[in-house]
Design a protein around this motif. Structure first.
Motif, PDB file in Angstrom:
ATOM      1  N   TYR A   1      -5.177  10.464  -6.072  1.00  0.00           N
ATOM      2  CA  TYR A   1      -4.289   9.951  -7.114  1.00  0.00           C
ATOM      3  C   TYR A   1      -2.880  10.464  -6.859  1.00  0.00           C
ATOM      4  CZ  TYR A   1      -7.769   8.073 -10.462  1.00  0.00           C
ATOM      5  OH  TYR A   1      -8.738   7.329 -11.089  1.00  0.00           O
ATOM      6  N   GLY A   2      -1.897   9.722  -7.356  1.00  0.00           N
ATOM      7  CA  GLY A   2      -0.518  10.161  -7.353  1.00  0.00           C
ATOM      8  C   GLY A   2      -0.084  10.465  -8.775  1.00  0.00           C
ATOM      9  N   MET A   3       1.181  10.882  -8.896  1.00  0.00           N
ATOM     10  CA  MET A   3       1.737  11.198 -10.203  1.00  0.00           C
ATOM     11  C   MET A   3       3.084  10.503 -10.351  1.00  0.00           C
ATOM     12  SD  MET A   3       1.755  12.790 -13.112  1.00  0.00           S
ATOM     13  CE  MET A   3       0.453  14.009 -13.012  1.00  0.00           C
ATOM     14  N   ASP A   4       3.213   9.682 -11.389  1.00  0.00           N
ATOM     15  CA  ASP A   4       4.466   8.988 -11.679  1.00  0.00           C
ATOM     16  C   ASP A   4       4.810   9.242 -13.138  1.00  0.00           C
ATOM     17  OD1 ASP A   4       6.604   7.334 -12.088  1.00  0.00           O
ATOM     18  OD2 ASP A   4       5.711   5.564 -11.178  1.00  0.00           O
ATOM     19  N   GLU A   5       5.647  10.224 -13.366  1.00  0.00           N
ATOM     20  CA  GLU A   5       5.980  10.602 -14.733  1.00  0.00           C
ATOM     21  C   GLU A   5       6.730   9.504 -15.479  1.00  0.00           C
ATOM     22  OE1 GLU A   5       6.961  15.194 -14.653  1.00  0.00           O
ATOM     23  OE2 GLU A   5       7.795  14.125 -12.933  1.00  0.00           O
ATOM     24  N   ALA A   6       7.434   8.654 -14.750  1.00  0.00           N
ATOM     25  CA  ALA A   6       8.214   7.607 -15.395  1.00  0.00           C
ATOM     26  C   ALA A   6       7.345   6.449 -15.884  1.00  0.00           C
ATOM     27  CB  ALA A   6       9.282   7.078 -14.433  1.00  0.00           C
ATOM     28  N   HIS A   7       6.100   6.368 -15.407  1.00  0.00           N
ATOM     29  CA  HIS A   7       5.243   5.239 -15.775  1.00  0.00           C
ATOM     30  C   HIS A   7       3.835   5.693 -16.156  1.00  0.00           C
ATOM     31  CE1 HIS A   7       8.379   3.266 -13.246  1.00  0.00           C
ATOM     32  NE2 HIS A   7       8.321   2.376 -14.210  1.00  0.00           N
ATOM     33  N   GLY A   8       3.723   6.750 -16.920  1.00  0.00           N
ATOM     34  CA  GLY A   8       2.432   7.071 -17.532  1.00  0.00           C
ATOM     35  C   GLY A   8       1.552   8.068 -16.825  1.00  0.00           C
ATOM     36  N   GLY A   9       2.023   8.689 -15.756  1.00  0.00           N
ATOM     37  CA  GLY A   9       1.221   9.759 -15.174  1.00  0.00           C
ATOM     38  C   GLY A   9       0.435   9.367 -13.938  1.00  0.00           C
ATOM     39  N   TYR A  10      -0.894   9.554 -13.977  1.00  0.00           N
ATOM     40  CA  TYR A  10      -1.740   9.375 -12.796  1.00  0.00           C
ATOM     41  C   TYR A  10      -1.863   7.902 -12.394  1.00  0.00           C
ATOM     42  CZ  TYR A  10      -3.262  13.972 -14.476  1.00  0.00           C
ATOM     43  OH  TYR A  10      -3.308  15.256 -14.942  1.00  0.00           O
ATOM     44  N   TYR A  11      -1.985   7.668 -11.081  1.00  0.00           N
ATOM     45  CA  TYR A  11      -2.235   6.317 -10.576  1.00  0.00           C
ATOM     46  C   TYR A  11      -2.997   6.427  -9.255  1.00  0.00           C
ATOM     47  CZ  TYR A  11       1.693   7.234  -7.414  1.00  0.00           C
ATOM     48  OH  TYR A  11       2.513   7.780  -6.461  1.00  0.00           O
ATOM     49  N   ASN A  12      -3.695   5.358  -8.879  1.00  0.00           N
ATOM     50  CA  ASN A  12      -4.440   5.349  -7.620  1.00  0.00           C
ATOM     51  C   ASN A  12      -3.482   5.465  -6.444  1.00  0.00           C
ATOM     52  OD1 ASN A  12      -6.461   4.436  -9.484  1.00  0.00           O
ATOM     53  ND2 ASN A  12      -7.613   3.688  -7.728  1.00  0.00           N
ATOM     54  N   LEU A  13      -3.815   6.352  -5.499  1.00  0.00           N
ATOM     55  CA  LEU A  13      -2.997   6.485  -4.309  1.00  0.00           C
ATOM     56  C   LEU A  13      -3.888   6.282  -3.081  1.00  0.00           C
ATOM     57  CD1 LEU A  13      -0.119   6.903  -3.416  1.00  0.00           C
ATOM     58  CD2 LEU A  13      -0.500   9.362  -3.378  1.00  0.00           C
TER      59      LEU A  13
END
Length: 552
Positions: free
Chosen positions: A90-102
């Motif tokens: 997983y990745g981390m994108d604080e600008a769009h809600g946190g965790y996402y598939n990486l």
């Protein structure tokens, strides 16, 4: 005239010939164990891109401890190794809600919540090798042997490769915070990691191509900085910014001058004391956002200093009541921060206990209560008037930086209430190991980037040896550490948000009643950038350089 023209034409043709034969040099570094990566198509010159040789300069507050993601423990290091170089499932994108598939293309969960079938992306390592399930298994097994990552791996029963693109992860029990594990554990190239280690070199001390991320380290020197180059075969597409250099500028004042002089293109976590000057220089190219962070005070109740004075609950309570958070905000954040009562801001973490509920103790500045606590601890008026020694306030960074300023304010607060404390400030690389081993009296610590309240386990659960500051589980512990650990485990055994909120509120109540951890403030995050670069959506902690592009 004709002869002169002929000579000029010949000169022009000769210059063109030389230009056509000249190849742009691949960065090879200049010391510090630097070598040029040989795999993965790393050369950016000669592509016809007019920006191929441009360099994006980023301020680094300290030298990078290691190029190994497992060996980097503070946020400034993790911004490089955890995001730009390495990747996890997983990745981390604080600008769009946190965790996402990486690196995980798809994840299926069994009905009992214990078996995760993970399909991997068609990614490659920077050395050109394809990402395989065996690399993921290898990386997780390494992390599971590292006590620092117990808090995100202790629930894993087994991990195995079903085939080259499929990983089977089995848990001992349902664990609703597994997303943070998928983000925290990064993936190595098993082949290259073993080659480096077998050569007798400690992994992370020299540059490597053992990661899948968008940038390859091409120069590394702990004393001077690190340089990155775009991985042209990056599985999500080659980054637009081809060259990045982190400039090690410890002093905030020097960093501000560097930004104003155009020597820094991306300036994150700007010193708030200089925000007026920074924003004036930046114009529209800056923003101030609320950070997902915490600065807190920890008291080591096991400290032998002054005959274990901090083992006295009433002394710890007196310290809490003596601290003026308003003064700290002014000194440390120029008034841009917010007083903290929870470990994680409830705006960022849905399961975080909220002070508005009134379900746990809070300690606001009250000198009269601090005085009474000292009397209740057995001290006389004369002793209080003379000053009671309570040890040393330890923190890291520069004396002029926010935590250093907070330490000085707290020292003054304590003195006003009849307690004497020294202040010690040093580099994080020297200070944090002492904190993690409980070799301190009073500490000011920072944490950031939490998106699940289960992260509190790294501060309260005994499995997080080497991460927590307060050792709740101990032969001499006066605390109900068994209940603390029961609540930590219960919090991830359910995915029900209201139930998790109730569990974590009880947990935080026990911690606050122990008078060992006092939330101080949530810091604002100032970010400024050059007019020459587009930075996209601002991420206060884990920014992504591959989302940047040149604006001109």
């Amino acid at each position: 005239m004709k002869k002169l023209l002929s000579i000029l034409v010949a000169c022009v043709m000769l210059l063109c010939l030389f230009a056509g034969c000249t190849q742009p040099a691949t960065p090879s570094g200049d010391g510090g164990g630097t070598t040029t990566p040989s795999g993965g198509g790393t050369t950016t010159g000669g592509t016809g891109d007019p920006n191929a040789d441009r360099v994006l300069y980023v301020r680094a507050v300290k030298s990078l401890a290691s190029l190994d993601w497992q060996a980097t423990t503070n946020t400034s290091d993790m911004q490089i190794t955890w995001v730009q170089i390495f990747e996890g499932l997983y990745g981390m994108d604080e600008a769009h809600g946190g965790y996402y598939n990486l690196l995980a293309k798809d994840i299926n969960v069994s009905d009992d919540g214990c078996v995760y079938t993970i399909t991997l992306q068609d990614a490659t390592f920077q050395n050109g090798d394809p990402l395989k399930a065996s690399d993921v298994v290898f990386s997780y097994n390494l992390a599971m042997q590292n006590s620092r990552f117990n808090y995100v791996t202790s629930m894993i029963k087994s991990i195995e490769a079903q085939d080259d693109k499929t990983v089977i992860l089995t848990l001992d029990y349902p664990y609703s915070a597994i997303a943070h594990t998928f983000w925290s554990i990064k993936v190595y190239s098993e082949r290259e990691f073993n080659e480096v280690v077998n050569s007798g070199v400690e992994f992370g001390t020299v540059i490597h191509t053992a990661a899948t991320g968008p940038y390859i380290p091409v120069h590394y020197d702990p004393a001077t900085g690190v340089k990155l180059q775009a991985y042209e075969n990056y599985w999500k597409g080659a980054p637009a910014i081809k060259n990045v250099e982190y400039r090690y500028i410890q002093e905030d004042s020097a960093a501000v001058i560097a930004y104003e002089n155009g020597e820094i293109d991306y300036f994150t976590d700007c010193p708030l004391a200089d925000w007026d000057n920074i924003s004036a220089a930046a114009g529209d190219n800056c923003t101030l956002v609320k950070g997902n962070n915490i600065r807190f005070l920890a008291i080591n109740y096991l400290s032998p200093t002054e005959n274990n004075i901090l083992g006295n609950e009433k002394v710890r309570e007196a310290i809490f009541y003596a601290i003026n958070k308003d003064n700290i905000l002014i000194a440390s954040t120029s008034g841009y921060g917010q007083k903290a009562y929870e470990y994680m801001p409830s705006e960022y973490v849905a399961t975080s206990p909220n002070v508005a509920d009134g379900s746990f103790a809070t300690f606001d500045y009250d000198p009269a209560k601090a005085h009474q606590c000292l009397l209740d601890a057995g001290f006389t008026e004369a002793q209080i008037a003379a000053g009671i020694k309570v040890g040393t306030i330890l923190t890291y960074g520069a004396e002029t930086a926010e935590k250093g300023k907070a330490a000085v304010v707290i020292q003054a607060n304590l003195a006003e209430c009849g307690m004497i404390a020294e202040v010690e400030i040093a580099d994080a690389s020297a200070v944090t190991p002492r904190m993690y081993s409980q070799d301190y009296d009073i500490a000011i610590f920072a944490d950031s980037g939490n998106y699940d309240y289960n992260n509190i386990r790294q501060q309260v659960h005994s499995e997080s040896l080497g991460m927590y500051l307060v050792k709740y589980k101990d032969d001499n512990s006066p605390f109900d550490w068994e209940r603390i650990e029961e609540l930590v485990d219960a919090g991830v055994a359910t995915a029900d948000v209201p139930e998790r909120y109730r569990i974590y509120t009880e947990l935080w109540k026990i911690v606050m009643d122990s008078k060992t951890m006092l939330p101080l403030y949530h810091n604002a995050v100032g970010v400024a950038w050059s007019k020459h670069v587009n930075v996209g959506d601002i991420c206060p902690t884990y920014y992504h350089l591959d989302a940047f592009s040149w604006a001109d």
